[in-house]
Design a protein around this motif. Structure first.
Motif, PDB file in Angstrom:
ATOM      1  N   ARG A 120     -10.349  -9.061  -5.989  1.00 48.39           N
ATOM      2  CA  ARG A 120      -9.398  -9.681  -5.072  1.00 48.39           C
ATOM      3  C   ARG A 120      -8.819  -8.620  -4.158  1.00 48.39           C
ATOM      4  N   PRO A 147      -5.822  -6.729  -2.153  1.00 42.28           N
ATOM      5  CA  PRO A 147      -4.432  -6.481  -2.544  1.00 42.28           C
ATOM      6  C   PRO A 147      -3.487  -7.492  -1.900  1.00 42.28           C
ATOM      7  N   CYS A 148      -2.390  -7.743  -2.577  1.00 43.75           N
ATOM      8  CA  CYS A 148      -1.431  -8.711  -2.045  1.00 43.75           C
ATOM      9  C   CYS A 148      -0.752  -8.148  -0.792  1.00 43.75           C
ATOM     10  N   GLY A 149      -0.079  -9.022  -0.085  1.00 42.61           N
ATOM     11  CA  GLY A 149       0.590  -8.623   1.159  1.00 42.61           C
ATOM     12  C   GLY A 149       1.685  -7.592   0.933  1.00 42.61           C
ATOM     13  N   ARG A 150       2.413  -7.713  -0.159  1.00 42.97           N
ATOM     14  CA  ARG A 150       3.473  -6.744  -0.453  1.00 42.97           C
ATOM     15  C   ARG A 150       2.884  -5.360  -0.696  1.00 42.97           C
ATOM     16  N   CYS A 151       1.782  -5.322  -1.431  1.00 44.19           N
ATOM     17  CA  CYS A 151       1.140  -4.024  -1.716  1.00 44.19           C
ATOM     18  C   CYS A 151       0.651  -3.367  -0.424  1.00 44.19           C
TER      19      CYS A 151
END
Length: 81
Positions: free
Chosen positions: A12, A14-18
């Motif tokens: 996946r 990385p998330c937006g915060r990361c």
């Protein structure tokens, strides 16, 4: 572990915060590096507005996209010959 287990793993993004945190840290490290190399250049960076910085970033990305397209065009042209 077998190779089946490794191929069935889902990767996946990385998330937006990361990603935002990574970009912030990269920006902070860039400012520190510029400050260490040329302290007088921080005066220039301090005068830049967020809009000017955004235009420079978008312009740099557009320039890189154009250069990449030209290289790919040359590559396809040379492979056809």
């Amino acid at each position: 572990m077998s190779t089946e287990d490794e191929t069935n793993k889902v990767r996946r993004a990385p998330c937006g915060r990361c990603m935002a945190l990574r970009l912030f840290i990269l920006g902070a490290l860039t400012i520190v590096a510029v400050w260490q190399v040329a302290p007088d250049s921080l005066f220039i960076i301090a005068q830049v507005t967020p809009m000017q910085a955004a235009l420079c970033a978008v312009g740099a990305l557009a320039f890189l996209a154009i250069v990449k397209t030209i290289f790919e065009w040359f590559e396809t042209k040379n492979s056809e010959e």
